[in-house]
Motif scaffolding. Structure first.
Motif, PDB file in Angstrom:
ATOM      1  N   LEU A  28       0.836  -1.201   0.000  1.00 53.30           N
ATOM      2  CA  LEU A  28       0.000   0.000   0.000  1.00 53.30           C
ATOM      3  C   LEU A  28       0.870   1.249   0.000  1.00 53.30           C
ATOM      4  O   LEU A  28       0.639   2.185  -0.774  1.00 53.30           O
ATOM      5  CB  LEU A  28      -0.922  -0.005   1.227  1.00 53.30           C
ATOM      6  CG  LEU A  28      -1.805   1.218   1.437  1.00 53.30           C
ATOM      7  CD1 LEU A  28      -2.844   1.308   0.329  1.00 53.30           C
ATOM      8  CD2 LEU A  28      -2.480   1.161   2.792  1.00 53.30           C
ATOM      9  N   GLN A  29       1.904   1.244   0.835  1.00 54.51           N
ATOM     10  CA  GLN A  29       2.810   2.391   0.909  1.00 54.51           C
ATOM     11  C   GLN A  29       3.537   2.585  -0.424  1.00 54.51           C
ATOM     12  O   GLN A  29       3.665   3.710  -0.911  1.00 54.51           O
ATOM     13  CB  GLN A  29       3.816   2.182   2.035  1.00 54.51           C
ATOM     14  CG  GLN A  29       4.686   3.382   2.305  1.00 54.51           C
ATOM     15  CD  GLN A  29       5.565   3.176   3.528  1.00 54.51           C
ATOM     16  OE1 GLN A  29       5.672   2.093   4.064  1.00 54.51           O
ATOM     17  NE2 GLN A  29       6.212   4.239   3.957  1.00 54.51           N
ATOM     18  N   GLN A  31       2.502   1.717  -3.419  1.00 53.79           N
ATOM     19  CA  GLN A  31       1.554   2.221  -4.402  1.00 53.79           C
ATOM     20  C   GLN A  31       1.330   3.717  -4.215  1.00 53.79           C
ATOM     21  O   GLN A  31       1.271   4.471  -5.182  1.00 53.79           O
ATOM     22  CB  GLN A  31       0.218   1.471  -4.313  1.00 53.79           C
ATOM     23  CG  GLN A  31      -0.769   1.876  -5.380  1.00 53.79           C
ATOM     24  CD  GLN A  31      -0.247   1.663  -6.787  1.00 53.79           C
ATOM     25  OE1 GLN A  31       0.322   0.626  -7.104  1.00 53.79           O
ATOM     26  NE2 GLN A  31      -0.405   2.664  -7.640  1.00 53.79           N
ATOM     27  N   GLN A  32       1.236   4.160  -2.957  1.00 61.47           N
ATOM     28  CA  GLN A  32       1.039   5.583  -2.699  1.00 61.47           C
ATOM     29  C   GLN A  32       2.264   6.390  -3.108  1.00 61.47           C
ATOM     30  O   GLN A  32       2.142   7.495  -3.616  1.00 61.47           O
ATOM     31  CB  GLN A  32       0.692   5.812  -1.226  1.00 61.47           C
ATOM     32  CG  GLN A  32      -0.696   5.309  -0.899  1.00 61.47           C
ATOM     33  CD  GLN A  32      -1.022   5.410   0.568  1.00 61.47           C
ATOM     34  OE1 GLN A  32      -0.148   5.481   1.418  1.00 61.47           O
ATOM     35  NE2 GLN A  32      -2.310   5.401   0.882  1.00 61.47           N
ATOM     36  N   ASP A  35       2.095   6.649  -6.852  1.00 59.45           N
ATOM     37  CA  ASP A  35       1.091   7.643  -7.243  1.00 59.45           C
ATOM     38  C   ASP A  35       1.612   9.059  -7.034  1.00 59.45           C
ATOM     39  O   ASP A  35       1.435   9.933  -7.881  1.00 59.45           O
ATOM     40  CB  ASP A  35      -0.199   7.450  -6.446  1.00 59.45           C
ATOM     41  CG  ASP A  35      -0.926   6.164  -6.807  1.00 59.45           C
ATOM     42  OD1 ASP A  35      -0.607   5.571  -7.855  1.00 59.45           O
ATOM     43  OD2 ASP A  35      -1.804   5.743  -6.018  1.00 59.45           O
ATOM     44  N   ARG A  36       2.261   9.286  -5.900  1.00 61.92           N
ATOM     45  CA  ARG A  36       2.785  10.623  -5.609  1.00 61.92           C
ATOM     46  C   ARG A  36       3.885  10.990  -6.603  1.00 61.92           C
ATOM     47  O   ARG A  36       3.941  12.120  -7.079  1.00 61.92           O
ATOM     48  CB  ARG A  36       3.328  10.677  -4.175  1.00 61.92           C
ATOM     49  CG  ARG A  36       3.837  12.065  -3.849  1.00 61.92           C
ATOM     50  CD  ARG A  36       4.026  12.285  -2.407  1.00 61.92           C
ATOM     51  NE  ARG A  36       2.711  12.446  -1.801  1.00 61.92           N
ATOM     52  CZ  ARG A  36       2.479  12.338  -0.516  1.00 61.92           C
ATOM     53  NH1 ARG A  36       3.446  12.095   0.302  1.00 61.92           N
ATOM     54  NH2 ARG A  36       1.274  12.492  -0.031  1.00 61.92           N
ATOM     55  N   LEU A  58       3.674  10.492   5.153  1.00 59.89           N
ATOM     56  CA  LEU A  58       2.949   9.230   5.302  1.00 59.89           C
ATOM     57  C   LEU A  58       3.787   8.310   6.196  1.00 59.89           C
ATOM     58  O   LEU A  58       4.522   7.464   5.708  1.00 59.89           O
ATOM     59  CB  LEU A  58       2.728   8.575   3.937  1.00 59.89           C
ATOM     60  CG  LEU A  58       1.729   9.256   3.032  1.00 59.89           C
ATOM     61  CD1 LEU A  58       1.822   8.729   1.617  1.00 59.89           C
ATOM     62  CD2 LEU A  58       0.323   9.070   3.564  1.00 59.89           C
ATOM     63  N   TYR A  60       3.638   5.451   8.185  1.00 61.90           N
ATOM     64  CA  TYR A  60       2.823   4.280   8.500  1.00 61.90           C
ATOM     65  C   TYR A  60       3.353   3.569   9.734  1.00 61.90           C
ATOM     66  O   TYR A  60       4.526   3.668  10.067  1.00 61.90           O
ATOM     67  CB  TYR A  60       2.817   3.308   7.319  1.00 61.90           C
ATOM     68  CG  TYR A  60       2.146   3.874   6.101  1.00 61.90           C
ATOM     69  CD1 TYR A  60       0.785   4.150   6.108  1.00 61.90           C
ATOM     70  CD2 TYR A  60       2.867   4.149   4.958  1.00 61.90           C
ATOM     71  CE1 TYR A  60       0.162   4.683   4.999  1.00 61.90           C
ATOM     72  CE2 TYR A  60       2.254   4.683   3.843  1.00 61.90           C
ATOM     73  CZ  TYR A  60       0.901   4.938   3.870  1.00 61.90           C
ATOM     74  OH  TYR A  60       0.283   5.468   2.780  1.00 61.90           O
ATOM     75  N   ALA A  84      -4.351   2.859   6.179  1.00 62.98           N
ATOM     76  CA  ALA A  84      -5.236   3.532   5.223  1.00 62.98           C
ATOM     77  C   ALA A  84      -5.734   4.855   5.816  1.00 62.98           C
ATOM     78  O   ALA A  84      -5.832   5.871   5.111  1.00 62.98           O
ATOM     79  CB  ALA A  84      -6.409   2.629   4.860  1.00 62.98           C
ATOM     80  N   GLY A  87      -3.165   7.463   5.454  1.00 63.65           N
ATOM     81  CA  GLY A  87      -3.219   8.024   4.100  1.00 63.65           C
ATOM     82  C   GLY A  87      -4.288   9.098   3.981  1.00 63.65           C
ATOM     83  O   GLY A  87      -4.067  10.149   3.369  1.00 63.65           O
ATOM     84  N   ASP A  88      -5.469   8.846   4.579  1.00 61.78           N
ATOM     85  CA  ASP A  88      -6.537   9.851   4.575  1.00 61.78           C
ATOM     86  C   ASP A  88      -6.095  11.113   5.302  1.00 61.78           C
ATOM     87  O   ASP A  88      -6.326  12.233   4.840  1.00 61.78           O
ATOM     88  CB  ASP A  88      -7.795   9.310   5.258  1.00 61.78           C
ATOM     89  CG  ASP A  88      -8.632   8.424   4.362  1.00 61.78           C
ATOM     90  OD1 ASP A  88      -8.233   8.198   3.197  1.00 61.78           O
ATOM     91  OD2 ASP A  88      -9.700   7.962   4.816  1.00 61.78           O
ATOM     92  N   ALA A  91      -3.883  13.191   3.269  1.00 60.48           N
ATOM     93  CA  ALA A  91      -4.644  13.884   2.218  1.00 60.48           C
ATOM     94  C   ALA A  91      -5.348  15.117   2.781  1.00 60.48           C
ATOM     95  O   ALA A  91      -5.360  16.176   2.139  1.00 60.48           O
ATOM     96  CB  ALA A  91      -5.660  12.928   1.591  1.00 60.48           C
TER      97      ALA A  91
END
Length: 179
Positions: A28-29, A31-32, A35-36, A58, A60, A84, A87-88, A91
């Motif tokens: 997950l990390q 992928q983020q 994306d960034r 982020l 985690y 998760a 991550g929110d 954001a």
């Protein structure tokens, strides 16, 4: 004897589930991060114009950190749910940082009032120079102000990833670097 028991002794099943949970969190990390990086690559021409504090962190939590908590605090929370939610939170903090640095001319009338409020909060002691979000910002998709969300806030405060304070009539959450 069952085939699974012969291949995997009972004592290693919990070890495998911890490894699986950690692997999911790392995926997950990753992928983020991808994306960034993709967003930053697309925004390179605009980067020279931007000012501010950079993107929200982020940080985690790991399976070991989650396991270090007492069972009553952990409850039914999983590593995936907590990460998760982190991550929110990043954001929300990123959205507030953009509002703080946005030129007044580019803000709509509805955003202007919130931007001025965010700027005022952002200049107070304990918040200045840090990424933060307000309780009013919490709208999901993963993090909500239900019992699970409140438990996530408690865990993150306990682990030192989050601090909470009241500024005016707002409940402000500041993202902190893990120690």
């Amino acid at each position: 004897m069952d085939v699974k028991q012969a291949v995997y002794p009972a004592s290693s099943v919990t070890d495998l589930s911890a490894v699986d949970t950690t692997l999911k969190a790392m995926e997950l990390q990753l992928q983020q991060i991808k994306d960034r990086l993709r967003e930053e690559t697309l925004a390179i021409p605009k980067a020279k114009e931007k000012k501010g504090r950079g993107s929200a962190p982020l940080w985690y939590i790991t399976a070991n950190e989650l396991d270090s908590l007492s069972s009553y605090m952990r409850g039914r929370l999983t590593l995936d749910k907590i990460n998760a939610a982190i991550g929110d939170m990043a954001a929300y903090a990123e959205a507030n940082a953009q509002l703080m640095t946005a030129p007044r001319k580019k803000l709509t009338e509805s955003n202007l009032e919130k931007a001025l409020e965010i700027r005022e909060i952002g200049t107070t002691e304990g918040v200045k120079g840090k990424h933060f979000f307000l309780e009013n910002d919490v709208k999901g998709p993963t993090l909500k102000l239900d019992n699970t969300g409140k438990a996530i806030f408690t865990v993150l405060r306990h682990l030192g990833r989050l601090s909470e304070s009241r500024i005016g009539h707002h409940r402000v959450f500041v993202l902190l670097r893990p120690h």
